[in-house]
Write a protein that holds these residues in place. Structure first.
Motif, PDB file in Angstrom:
ATOM      1  N   PRO A   1     -26.271  63.170  77.600  1.00 27.64           N
ATOM      2  CA  PRO A   1     -26.914  64.312  78.270  1.00 27.64           C
ATOM      3  C   PRO A   1     -25.929  65.374  77.927  1.00 27.64           C
ATOM      4  N   ALA A   2     -26.954  66.287  77.399  1.00 29.20           N
ATOM      5  CA  ALA A   2     -26.366  67.736  77.079  1.00 29.20           C
ATOM      6  C   ALA A   2     -27.469  68.790  77.227  1.00 29.20           C
ATOM      7  N   GLU A   3     -27.029  70.155  77.690  1.00 29.34           N
ATOM      8  CA  GLU A   3     -27.812  71.184  77.786  1.00 29.34           C
ATOM      9  C   GLU A   3     -27.885  71.994  76.508  1.00 29.34           C
ATOM     10  N   VAL A   4     -28.957  72.361  75.831  1.00 24.74           N
ATOM     11  CA  VAL A   4     -28.784  73.339  74.752  1.00 24.74           C
ATOM     12  C   VAL A   4     -28.415  74.749  75.384  1.00 24.74           C
ATOM     13  N   PRO A   5     -27.550  75.396  74.615  1.00 27.69           N
ATOM     14  CA  PRO A   5     -26.898  76.426  74.929  1.00 27.69           C
ATOM     15  C   PRO A   5     -28.075  77.513  75.073  1.00 27.69           C
ATOM     16  N   GLU A   6     -27.900  78.633  75.988  1.00 24.79           N
ATOM     17  CA  GLU A   6     -28.973  79.813  75.819  1.00 24.79           C
ATOM     18  C   GLU A   6     -28.719  80.606  74.585  1.00 24.79           C
ATOM     19  N   GLY A   7     -29.897  81.467  74.712  1.00 25.81           N
ATOM     20  CA  GLY A   7     -30.052  82.302  73.354  1.00 25.81           C
ATOM     21  C   GLY A   7     -28.905  83.150  73.211  1.00 25.81           C
ATOM     22  N   GLY A   8     -28.069  83.863  74.165  1.00 22.69           N
ATOM     23  CA  GLY A   8     -27.178  84.563  73.864  1.00 22.69           C
ATOM     24  C   GLY A   8     -25.973  83.625  73.433  1.00 22.69           C
TER      25      GLY A   8
END
Length: 475
Positions: free
Chosen positions: A313-320
Motif C-alpha cells: 500500500p502506498a500513496e502517489v505523492p502530490e504534484g508539488g
C-alpha cells in the motif's frame, strides 16, 4: 554576372544540412551547397525562395570546392562513420593550406580525434562540431559545441555566432577545446537528454499507473511546471504531447503510441566513455537501459501475466512533491554529466569550461532549461572539489527537494511502478553524501579470494592478510 565566392560550403542537404544552409543564407552569408544525390539540389534551391540569391548550387565536389573563398570553410552534414572518412579521402586533395573541414553530425568523438590527427600536417584543419536543437534549432538558432584548432575557430566564429541561438544576447556556441572536445560535449549533452526524458516518463508513469491520471491531466500538470524552476524545452514538449488528441480515435495521442523507444547511440556512448574513465553516470545508464528494456515488448507482455508484483500500500505523492522530486533528480543527472565532462577534460587535456558549456546549453538545444543559468553561476563561483552537487546553491536546493525524491521513489517501489532513473539519481546522492561507504568490504572480498591487496585507514601502503580457510575450499 558571376556570383561572388561563397563564405561557406554545406555538403549534405538532408533535414539538418538544409536548415543550417538556410540559416546561414538568412544571416547574410553566401553559401555554396551540394549533395551526393544531385536531384535534391534543385529542389532545395527552389524551396529557398528569396534566399536563393545567397546560394550557389553545385553538382560536383570539384565545383563545390572551387565556389568557396579561401581559406575555405566546409560544413559536412552527412552520416557519421565510413561516409565521413570517404569524404575526407575525396576532398582532401582539393584543399589548400588553411582550409577547414567541419563534421557537424553526431560523431563518435574517438573518430573525431583520429580524423583531427589525420589532417595534422596536411595544412588543412578538422573540426568536430556538435549541433543541438533539431531541425527548428538548425534553421533558427542551434546550440553548437566546437572542437578543433584555434585557426579553424577564428575562421568559423563569425558565422557560427551569427546563426547560433541566443540567450539574453549571448550566442550559444563556443570553442571548447581541440580535436574531439566538441563532439564529446555533444555526446554528454545527449546523455543528459536521455536521463531527462526518462525521468519525465517515469513521473508520467507513476501518475498514470499509480494514481490513475489520464494523459491530458498529467500534461496540464507539466504545463504548470513551466512557470517554475523546472521550466525547460522537454517539459514543454511533454506537456504538449500529453494534451494532444489523436484525430482518428479521439484518444490521447500518447495512448495510441507503442511503448517501444529507439535510440541512435549517443546516450550509450556517454555511458561507455564514462565507465572507461572510471566514472558512473547512473541516471544516464538507467535511461539507456530503460530504452533497451522497452524494446522487449513481447517479453514484457508475457511477464505481466506470470510475474507477481508483490506491491505494498502506498500513496502517489502530490504534484508539488513530484515537482520537487524531479528538480532534485534533474540536478543530480546534470551533475553526473558534468562530472563525466570533467574527467574527459583531464583525460584528453581539453580544459573544458563547465560554466561556458552550461551557458551555451541555455538556448537552442534540447536540454535547455531554467536550471542551466544556475549551473553556470555555480561553476563560476567557488566550487568545492569541482563538483556541482557541492555548490552552495545546489546544496540548499537539494536539502529542500531530496525528501520529495525519497517519497516518490518509495512510492514507486511500493506500487511496483518502475523508476529506474529517479532511483539511480537518489542512490548516487546517498553514495556521495557518505564519508564512509561500504567498499572496504569489497576490498576485503577481493583480497580474500584474489590477494589483490588493500589500503588501511591507519597506515600508509598496500597490505594483504592471511584470511581463514573456508571449508568449501577444501571439499
Amino acid at each position: 554576372m558571376t556570383k561572388a565566392k561563397a563564405d561557406i560550403g554545406v555538403y549534405g542537404l538532408g533535414t539538418m544540412g538544409s536548415a543550417l544552409a538556410l540559416n546561414l543564407a538568412e544571416k547574410g552569408f553566401h553559401v555554396a551547397v551540394t549533395n551526393r544525390e544531385v536531384e535534391w539540389i534543385a529542389n532545395f534551391v527552389q524551396g529557398a525562395g528569396p534566399l536563393g540569391s545567397q546560394i550557389t548550387a553545385t553538382d560536383t565536389l570539384d565545383s563545390f570546392v572551387s565556389a568557396l573563398k579561401t581559406p575555405r570553410t566546409i560544413l559536412f552534414m552527412i552520416p557519421s562513420g565510413a561516409p565521413m572518412d570517404a569524404m575526407i579521402d575525396a576532398v582532401l586533395p582539393l584543399l589548400e593550406d588553411g582550409d577547414t573541414i567541419i563534421d557537424g553530425g553526431n560523431a563518435d568523438f574517438n573518430a573525431t580525434r583520429r580524423r583531427f590527427d589525420r589532417l595534422s600536417g596536411t595544412g588543412a584543419h578538422f573540426v568536430g562540431m556538435g549541433v543541438s536543437g533539431g531541425e527548428k534549432g538548425a534553421r533558427h538558432g542551434p546550440s553548437m559545441m566546437v572542437g578543433g584548432s584555434a585557426h579553424s575557430w577564428q575562421q568559423l566564429k563569425p558565422m557560427a555566432e551569427a546563426i547560433a541561438a541566443r540567450f539574453e544576447g549571448d550566442p550559444c556556441v563556443a570553442h571548447l577545446g581541440t580535436d574531439g572536445a566538441g563532439h564529446f560535449v555533444k555526446t554528454v549533452h545527449n546523455g543528459i537528454e536521455y536521463a531527462d526524458m526518462q525521468m519525465i516518463a517515469e513521473i508520467y508513469g507513476i501518475l498514470r499507473d499509480g494514481a490513475g491520471w489520464n494523459a491530458p491531466r498529467i500534461g496540464a500538470l507539466f504545463e504548470e511546471w513551466q512557470s517554475g524552476p523546472l521550466s525547460s524545452y522537454l517539459i514543454e514538449v511533454s506537456a504538449a504531447a500529453l494534451q494532444t488528441m489523436d484525430p482518428e480515435t479521439d484518444q490521447p495521442m500518447v495512448d495510441v503510441i507503442l511503448d517501444r523507444a529507439g535510440q541512435k547511440g549517443t546516450g550509450r556512448w556517454t555511458v561507455i566513455e564514462a565507465l572507461k574513465m572510471g566514472q558512473s553516470a547512473s541516471a544516464i545508464e538507467a535511461a539507456v537501459g530503460a530504452r533497451g528494456w522497452s524494446s522487449e515488448k513481447p517479453t514484457r507482455e508475457v511477464a505481466e501475466t506470470v510475474l507477481s508484483a508483490g506491491t505494498l500500500p502506498a500513496e502517489v505523492p502530490e504534484g508539488g512533491d513530484l515537482e520537487s522530486a524531479f528538480l532534485a533528480a534533474r540536478i543530480l543527472a546534470h551533475a553526473q554529466g558534468f562530472r563525466v565532462l570533467a574527467a574527459a577534460s583531464e583525460e584528453f587535456d581539453w580544459a573544458l569550461d563547465m560554466a561556458r558549456i552550461s551557458e551555451i546549453w541555455r538556448a537552442g538545444c534540447i536540454i535547455r532549461s531554467a536550471l542551466l543559468d544556475d549551473f553556470a553561476q555555480a561553476f563560476r563561483d567557488e566550487l568545492p572539489e569541482g563538483h556541482l552537487i557541492l555548490a552552495p546553491a545546489m546544496v540548499a536546493t537539494l536539502a529542500k527537494t531530496i525528501p520529495a525524491l525519497r517519497r516518490t521513489v518509495a512510492a514507486g517501489v511500493a506500487l511496483g511502478t518502475p523508476l529506474p532513473a529517479l532511483s539511480a539519481s537518489l542512490a548516487w546522492y546517498d553514495s556521495m553524501r557518505r564519508g564512509r561507504g561500504t567498499a572496504n568490504l569489497i576490498q576485503a572480498q577481493r583480497d580474500f579470494f584474489g590477494a589483490h591487496g588493500f589500503e588501511r585507514t591507519d597506515q600508509e601502503g598496500k597490505f594483504n592478510v592471511d584470511w581463514p580457510e573456508l571449508a568449501s575450499e577444501n571439499s
